[in-house]
Design a protein around this motif. Structure first.
Motif, short mmCIF file in Angstrom:
data_model
loop_
_atom_site.label_atom_id
_atom_site.label_comp_id
_atom_site.label_asym_id
_atom_site.label_seq_id
_atom_site.Cartn_x
_atom_site.Cartn_y
_atom_site.Cartn_z
N LYS A 209 -1.13 -64.95 9.06
CA LYS A 209 -2.44 -65.29 9.61
C LYS A 209 -3.44 -64.23 9.17
CE LYS A 209 -0.61 -68.65 12.02
NZ LYS A 209 0.78 -68.43 11.57
N LYS A 210 -4.60 -64.67 8.79
CA LYS A 210 -5.64 -63.75 8.32
C LYS A 210 -6.93 -64.06 9.07
CE LYS A 210 -8.15 -62.45 4.11
NZ LYS A 210 -8.34 -62.77 2.69
N MET A 211 -7.49 -63.07 9.73
CA MET A 211 -8.63 -63.30 10.61
C MET A 211 -9.76 -62.33 10.34
SD MET A 211 -6.05 -63.69 13.74
CE MET A 211 -5.09 -62.45 12.88
N PHE A 212 -10.94 -62.84 10.18
CA PHE A 212 -12.12 -62.02 9.91
C PHE A 212 -12.49 -61.22 11.15
CE2 PHE A 212 -16.74 -61.54 10.24
CZ PHE A 212 -17.01 -60.83 9.09
N VAL A 213 -12.83 -59.93 10.96
CA VAL A 213 -13.26 -59.08 12.06
C VAL A 213 -14.74 -58.76 11.93
CG1 VAL A 213 -12.95 -56.87 13.23
CG2 VAL A 213 -10.98 -58.06 12.29
N LYS A 214 -15.12 -58.02 10.89
CA LYS A 214 -16.51 -57.60 10.73
C LYS A 214 -16.83 -57.37 9.26
CE LYS A 214 -16.69 -55.17 15.15
NZ LYS A 214 -17.44 -56.21 15.85
#
Length: 612
Positions: A209-214
């Motif tokens: 899973k790859k999730m955008f933070v900032k």
């Protein structure tokens, strides 16, 4: 297509908001929605796309956050293994707020990930510190990484393994759900000067899973032109306000010489009104930093007041901020420490830094937090404790489940060290000084106390019409320590004695619903409107019902300015001031409620010409 959005906002007009929904591929507007949104919002969208949608807010509102199981979170990661829905945050024009993008999950039928970035710090040297947690609705979270990609060409330039931590606070937050959790933290140096996107990735049994933070923007020219790219979205979107970009938050501090630090809270009331007036005066001559703790998001709010602007920042790693950023500090003012986590650590830090850097420490006594963590000096029975011996105090703290300490001796020892370091201890009444002397019995502390009553807003005297109704007035916010139960007893006494021509009017607010034909609540008031409010309800006498010692009492000041009789219990600053007032009457706290009613009626009739 049904979209479920878990969203709760704290808006100017309750939870009313307006959104426009756009197709993320071609920026095509799909529909406009508006209404009172609280919890899960069901939205029907006929248009189908593989790329997702985004919302644009229309209404004006204050800070909003995602709410999960009654707990507010900020810097949110909130998404599924499929698409993501973006909430773009509007920024007030008069503040430079550098937070946040909020993400909520579209498809709840499959595996879901929920997470939060609790702390995100970037130093001017390029060191980054990040702390947070991730939870999966089905699988265990393993092998968490921080991934940095360039915004220009999406090239992966850095991958940092994260240290996984147990997070019992998160587990307790979701105790009613079957999520599997892992906390994480990492510290690294960013090896490039390019603008980057930070992602958090992890492995579960269903894959990576790859999730955008900032987005981390180094070039200020890009702040209003940067494009957003999420891992599973093919096309980029260009926003007018790239408010989710995190620049180096502390550059502004490096530009200014901040010599004065204020500890305060954001809980409202007289203490907050007072310090804001002080800040407005001080910032005409010097630049100021004000610090407060936001318990909902477990972070500190840092406000930089320059001569021209106000900047707002958020951080969790407070000690680092104090050490690295406030290098020119030479003066500390404690306005409030109520709501701060681990007050002992804050007091210890003030004690150490005042010695190390020869910093002046001063304090405003707005309440009795420095005497007891229960602040208003009520015991477990909601009665004024009258400051008993330490053994009884310790028993009270244990019975009431104090979060701060179970030892009043230890509590006062820490506070005493700071009070002894103070150059000035500003009290707003003689009674406050008396109580502090009673507790600390220290000549050095006593000699530093200054009696400085608050400035009073001038109000015109009211003119009350004589009618067949006697109206007892209450002023302010009615709570337990402000005498809620005394007022309830008074209403029962009015009813039992068939005093149908007597009513109580609260000019203010009450959290407790009181269903009584003789009780009326007007809601919050503006001070300048008080004379007309009092005349509108024909108030004949005021009852200052507070059952704990106040340190000043703005409401007593307002009552006195209006020129009506006031009945108050003989304790605290309120008893001291009402006792000196030519239309005041102080009574013992133990006075029977039937006698209290008789005194109120006598004063009302005497003042306004009522006769039986």
């Amino acid at each position: 297509m049904e979209i479920k959005v878990y969203k709760k906002c704290y808006l100017v007009k309750r939870n009313y908001m307006e959104y426009k929904v756009y197709n993320i591929s071609d920026n095509k507007k799909i529909l406009k929605i508006k209404g009172n949104f609280d919890g899960f919002i069901n939205i029907s969208i006929s248009d189908k796309t593989d790329n997702g949608y985004y919302f644009k807010r229309i209404s004006h509102f204050n800070d909003s956050v995602v709410l999960l199981n009654g707990e507010r979170m900020q810097n949110n990661l909130y998404f599924s293994n499929k698409k993501s829905l973006l909430f773009k945050r509007t920024v007030k024009n008069d503040e430079n707020l550098f937070y946040w993008i909020e993400k909520v999950e579209i498809d709840k039928d499959n595996e879901m990930t929920i997470g939060n970035i609790d702390e995100f710090e970037i130093t001017e040297a390029g060191d980054l510190y990040c702390r947070g947690w991730i939870s999966n609705s089905i699988h265990q979270v393993k092998n968490i990484y921080a991934c940095f990609e360039t915004l220009s060409n999406k090239e992966n330039v850095q991958k940092v393994p994260l240290v996984q931590r147990r997070r019992s606070d998160v587990r307790d937050l979701f105790k009613n759900n079957e999520f599997l959790f892992s906390g994480f933290n990492f510290k690294c140096s960013i090896s490039t000067t390019e603008d980057l996107a930070l992602y958090i990735s992890y492995y579960s049994e269903s894959g990576v899973k790859k999730m955008f933070v900032k987005n981390i923007c180094r070039n200020s020219d890009n702040l209003n032109s940067i494009s957003f790219q999420e891992g599973k979205l093919k096309d980029s979107i260009e926003y007018e306000e790239a408010t989710y970009i995190i620049p180096n938050k502390y550059w502004e501090f490096k530009k200014h010489k901040v010599e004065k630090l204020i500890f305060k809270h954001n809980l409202g009331g007289g203490a907050e009104i007072f310090i804001q007036k002080q800040i407005d005066l001080w910032r005409k001559k010097e630049e100021i930093c004000a610090l407060s703790y936001i318990s909902e998001s477990n972070q500190y709010r840092i406000e930089l007041f320059t001569f021209e602007k106000k900047y707002t920042f958020f951080c969790v790693h407070l000690e680092w901020f104090m050490k690295e950023i406030l290098v020119d500090l030479n003066e500390i003012w404690i306005n409030e420490l109520v709501s701060y986590p681990n007050v002992y650590n804050v007091l210890k830090w003030i004690d150490i830094i005042s010695d190390a850097k020869k910093i002046s420490v001063n304090i405003f006594i707005h309440d009795y937090f420095c005497v007891c963590p229960r602040i208003v000096l009520l015991n477990g029975r909601d009665e004024y404790c009258r400051l008993p011996d330490s053994e009884k105090c310790d028993n009270c703290l244990k019975e009431t489940g104090s979060e701060e300490t179970n030892s009043i001796t230890l509590w006062r020892r820490h506070w005493k060290r700071v009070l002894q370091k103070c150059e000035s201890i500003v009290c707003f009444s003689n009674d406050t000084k008396r109580l502090l002397n009673l507790v600390y019995k220290d000549k050095d502390i006593e000699n530093k106390m200054i009696i400085k009553p608050h400035e009073i807003t001038p109000l015109r005297k009211v003119k009350i019409k004589n009618d067949n109704m006697i109206t007892i007035g209450l002023l302010g916010n009615l709570t337990e320590h402000k005498g809620l139960y005394k007022v309830l007893q008074l209403l029962n006494c009015i009813k039992d004695n068939n005093k149908n021509n007597v009513r109580i009017v609260l000019i203010g607010s009450c959290d407790y619903p009181i269903a009584d034909d003789n009780f009326f609540v007007t809601g919050k008031y503006i001070v300048d409107d008080l004379p007309s409010k009092i005349e509108q309800y024909n108030v004949n006498v005021f009852f200052m019902s507070s059952i704990c010692p106040e340190t000043f009492s703005y409401t007593v000041s307002e009552m006195m300015e209006l020129g009506l009789p006031i009945i108050s219990y003989n304790l605290g600053a309120q008893g001291e001031r009402v006792g000196r007032y030519n239309k005041g009457c102080v009574i013992p706290l133990e006075t029977e409620i039937s006698d209290v009613l008789k005194i109120l009626l006598d004063k009302a009739k005497e003042s306004r010409g009522y006769f039986d």
